[in-house]
Scaffold this active site. Structure first.
Site, PDB file in Angstrom:
ATOM      1  N   LYS A  60      -7.631   1.119  -3.533  1.00  0.00           N
ATOM      2  CA  LYS A  60      -7.217   0.608  -2.215  1.00  0.00           C
ATOM      3  C   LYS A  60      -7.228   1.726  -1.168  1.00  0.00           C
ATOM      4  O   LYS A  60      -7.725   1.548  -0.046  1.00  0.00           O
ATOM      5  CB  LYS A  60      -5.822  -0.006  -2.340  1.00  0.00           C
ATOM      6  CG  LYS A  60      -5.103  -0.294  -1.045  1.00  0.00           C
ATOM      7  CD  LYS A  60      -5.680  -1.475  -0.313  1.00  0.00           C
ATOM      8  CE  LYS A  60      -4.938  -1.707   1.000  1.00  0.00           C
ATOM      9  NZ  LYS A  60      -5.593  -2.719   1.826  1.00  0.00           N
TER      10      LYS A  60
ATOM     11  N   LYS B 191      -0.812   4.905   8.348  1.00  0.00           N
ATOM     12  CA  LYS B 191      -0.210   5.103   7.024  1.00  0.00           C
ATOM     13  C   LYS B 191      -1.299   5.230   5.959  1.00  0.00           C
ATOM     14  O   LYS B 191      -1.275   6.154   5.139  1.00  0.00           O
ATOM     15  CB  LYS B 191       0.704   3.912   6.680  1.00  0.00           C
ATOM     16  CG  LYS B 191       1.236   3.993   5.255  1.00  0.00           C
ATOM     17  CD  LYS B 191       2.064   2.788   4.848  1.00  0.00           C
ATOM     18  CE  LYS B 191       1.234   1.616   4.415  1.00  0.00           C
ATOM     19  NZ  LYS B 191       1.960   0.611   3.626  1.00  0.00           N
TER      20      LYS B 191
ATOM     21  N   THR C 119       0.868  -1.182   0.000  1.00  0.00           N
ATOM     22  CA  THR C 119       0.000   0.000   0.000  1.00  0.00           C
ATOM     23  C   THR C 119       0.902   1.227   0.000  1.00  0.00           C
ATOM     24  O   THR C 119       1.633   1.465   0.971  1.00  0.00           O
ATOM     25  CB  THR C 119      -0.905   0.019   1.249  1.00  0.00           C
ATOM     26  OG1 THR C 119      -1.616  -1.216   1.312  1.00  0.00           O
ATOM     27  CG2 THR C 119      -1.887   1.176   1.171  1.00  0.00           C
TER      28      THR C 119
HETATM   29  P1  NAD Z   1       5.652  -6.418   7.183  1.00  0.00           P
HETATM   30  O1  NAD Z   1       6.384  -5.263   7.778  1.00  0.00           O
HETATM   31  O2  NAD Z   1       5.225  -7.551   8.035  1.00  0.00           O
HETATM   32  O3  NAD Z   1       6.551  -7.065   5.995  1.00  0.00           O
HETATM   33  C1  NAD Z   1       7.366  -6.311   5.148  1.00  0.00           C
HETATM   34  C2  NAD Z   1       8.712  -7.026   5.022  1.00  0.00           C
HETATM   35  O4  NAD Z   1       9.543  -6.276   4.115  1.00  0.00           O
HETATM   36  C3  NAD Z   1       9.490  -7.096   6.359  1.00  0.00           C
HETATM   37  O5  NAD Z   1       9.727  -8.457   6.679  1.00  0.00           O
HETATM   38  C4  NAD Z   1      10.763  -6.316   6.078  1.00  0.00           C
HETATM   39  O6  NAD Z   1      11.904  -6.866   6.716  1.00  0.00           O
HETATM   40  C5  NAD Z   1      10.870  -6.420   4.563  1.00  0.00           C
HETATM   41  N1  NAD Z   1      11.716  -5.397   3.946  1.00  0.00           N
HETATM   42  C6  NAD Z   1      11.743  -4.064   4.197  1.00  0.00           C
HETATM   43  N2  NAD Z   1      12.648  -3.467   3.379  1.00  0.00           N
HETATM   44  C7  NAD Z   1      13.186  -4.445   2.617  1.00  0.00           C
HETATM   45  C8  NAD Z   1      14.182  -4.460   1.600  1.00  0.00           C
HETATM   46  N3  NAD Z   1      14.812  -3.341   1.200  1.00  0.00           N
HETATM   47  N4  NAD Z   1      14.493  -5.639   1.025  1.00  0.00           N
HETATM   48  C9  NAD Z   1      13.889  -6.791   1.417  1.00  0.00           C
HETATM   49  N5  NAD Z   1      12.941  -6.836   2.389  1.00  0.00           N
HETATM   50  C10 NAD Z   1      12.603  -5.675   2.976  1.00  0.00           C
HETATM   51  O7  NAD Z   1       4.421  -5.782   6.408  1.00  0.00           O
HETATM   52  P2  NAD Z   1       3.102  -6.559   5.912  1.00  0.00           P
HETATM   53  O8  NAD Z   1       2.078  -6.531   6.977  1.00  0.00           O
HETATM   54  O9  NAD Z   1       3.515  -7.857   5.300  1.00  0.00           O
HETATM   55  O10 NAD Z   1       2.577  -5.540   4.790  1.00  0.00           O
HETATM   56  C11 NAD Z   1       3.234  -5.441   3.535  1.00  0.00           C
HETATM   57  C12 NAD Z   1       2.462  -4.431   2.688  1.00  0.00           C
HETATM   58  O11 NAD Z   1       1.115  -4.902   2.487  1.00  0.00           O
HETATM   59  C13 NAD Z   1       2.332  -3.042   3.353  1.00  0.00           C
HETATM   60  O12 NAD Z   1       2.452  -2.050   2.360  1.00  0.00           O
HETATM   61  C14 NAD Z   1       0.947  -3.062   3.967  1.00  0.00           C
HETATM   62  O13 NAD Z   1       0.384  -1.760   4.092  1.00  0.00           O
HETATM   63  C15 NAD Z   1       0.191  -3.914   2.954  1.00  0.00           C
HETATM   64  N6  NAD Z   1      -0.978  -4.593   3.528  1.00  0.00           N
HETATM   65  C16 NAD Z   1      -0.891  -5.174   4.764  1.00  0.00           C
HETATM   66  C17 NAD Z   1      -2.024  -5.797   5.306  1.00  0.00           C
HETATM   67  C18 NAD Z   1      -1.969  -6.439   6.679  1.00  0.00           C
HETATM   68  O14 NAD Z   1      -3.028  -6.768   7.211  1.00  0.00           O
HETATM   69  N7  NAD Z   1      -0.798  -6.665   7.265  1.00  0.00           N
HETATM   70  C19 NAD Z   1      -3.217  -5.851   4.566  1.00  0.00           C
HETATM   71  C20 NAD Z   1      -3.258  -5.296   3.292  1.00  0.00           C
HETATM   72  C21 NAD Z   1      -2.124  -4.653   2.784  1.00  0.00           C
END
Ligand code: NAD
Length: 305
Positions: free
Chosen positions: A171, A246, A96
């Site tokens: 979204k 966010k 997102t």
């Molecule tokens: P999260 O923080 O659990 O996972 C993100 C991962 O990216 C982390 O493990 C982090 O270490 C990794 N990361 C960061 N920078 C990096 C890099 N340069 N190289 C490699 N890895 C890297 O987040 P999430 O909950 O999995 O969410 C991911 C996306 O999906 C976000 O944008 C969030 O807004 C969106 N989203 C989340 C949900 C939810 O319920 N969690 C629902 C819909 C959308």
């Protein structure tokens, strides 16, 4: 079957990659966090140490990253996706992000000869685990067809929203409506509480009436009413304050850009900001319910635990 590079193996990336592997794809994944990488390896992801290694022979590359700045950093620069992907590789971002970041990804991908699709998701970690996520796609029609086939093992619903950035715009608007809805449920639940209503009976009334909404049915912030509510788990996050904050901020930013007035979204953001200032960014976004109670305490929430 395809080889898929996957950048970001967190709460969403982990269960999503597991479904791709179960469908027979090869997934080569990268994450900066060793725990996330180890969990993904246990699910069958081939964990590698760089984006370049993940992209070897990849047909597609998926990003699932926390913030817009992470997405920009992972695409750009000498170690980034554009520098190492094969021409024609299908690139999709499920994160997102703001509309401008998504537009930047489209424009730079076009210029470098890649097919980019904005592919944000809805449904949370439960949807990711149950492969019932909604994917909202934005991009060229011919690219959307390729993405639909690829995301099918992770999706319950796939909707082609339109041209570039239409998916991320949908979204952001959806989530802004969700967090305004959370405020309605927060206030309604506490007014019902103080008026002495039986909360289970009241929930049934609203579910069958015009006050019904997704957060009311799914996240009702009172213990013992809905099994999927964070109120039954001391408001540990199903959707964190940080992520909700966010999404609200990005929606307000989009509104400013097109001159739309969003006072309710601004109020939602201010309540989430207050929780962040109290050090509660990791808790569930429905904890805004505290702001409706007479004395700031909330049934189901124990700050010391
Ligand atoms: P999260 O923080 O659990 O996972 C993100 C991962 O990216 C982390 O493990 C982090 O270490 C990794 N990361 C960061 N920078 C990096 C890099 N340069 N190289 C490699 N890895 C890297 O987040 P999430 O909950 O999995 O969410 C991911 C996306 O999906 C976000 O944008 C969030 O807004 C969106 N989203 C989340 C949900 C939810 O319920 N969690 C629902 C819909 C959308």
């Amino acid at each position: 079957m395809s080889t898929i590079a996957w950048i970001g193996l967190g709460h969403m990336g982990l269960p999503m990659t597991a479904h791709l592997i179960a469908a027979g794809h090869t997934v080569r994944g990268v994450d900066l966090n060793p725990d996330a990488a180890a969990a993904a390896a246990a699910h069958g992801v081939t964990v590698v140490g760089s984006i370049a290694q993940a992209l070897v022979d990849a047909d597609a590359c998926v990003t699932s990253l926390p913030m817009p700045a992470h997405v920009r950093a992972v695409y750009d620069g000498p170690d980034g996706i554009w520098a190492h992907a094969r021409p024609g590789t299908l690139l999709l971002d499920t994160s997102t992000v703001d509309v401008d970041t998504s537009r930047w990804c489209h424009d730079r991908s076009d210029a470098a000869g890649f097919a980019f699709v904005d592919a944000p998701i809805s449904g949370g970690t439960a949807g990711a685990e149950a492969h019932t996520l909604t994917f909202m796609l934005g991009g060229r029609a011919e690219d959307l067809g390729r993405v639909k086939a690829l995301v099918e093992p992770m999706a319950g619903t796939v909707i082609a929203c339109g041209e570039a950035t239409a998916g991320i715009a949908a979204k952001l608007v959806n989530n802004m409506m969700l967090f305004i809805g959370v405020m309605a449920v927060a206030e309604g639940s506490q007014l019902a509480e103080q008026l002495g209503l039986d909360q289970q009976v009241f929930w049934k009334v609203v579910s069958a009436s015009s006050g019904s909404s997704w957060p009311q049915r799914t996240w009702y912030p009172v213990p013992g009413v809905v099994a999927t509510s964070a109120a039954d788990r001391n408001f540990d996050a199903t959707f964190s304050v940080d992520l909700a904050r966010k999404d609200c901020a990005l929606a307000l930013q989009a509104g400013e850009g097109v001159g739309v007035h969003l006072p309710a979204a601004a109020l939602a953001l201010s309540q989430l900001d207050l929780l962040v200032q109290e050090g509660l960014g990791h808790k569930d976004c429905t904890l805004v319910t505290r702001f409706a109670t007479p004395d700031g305490t909330l049934r189901g929430y124990h700050p010391s635990q």
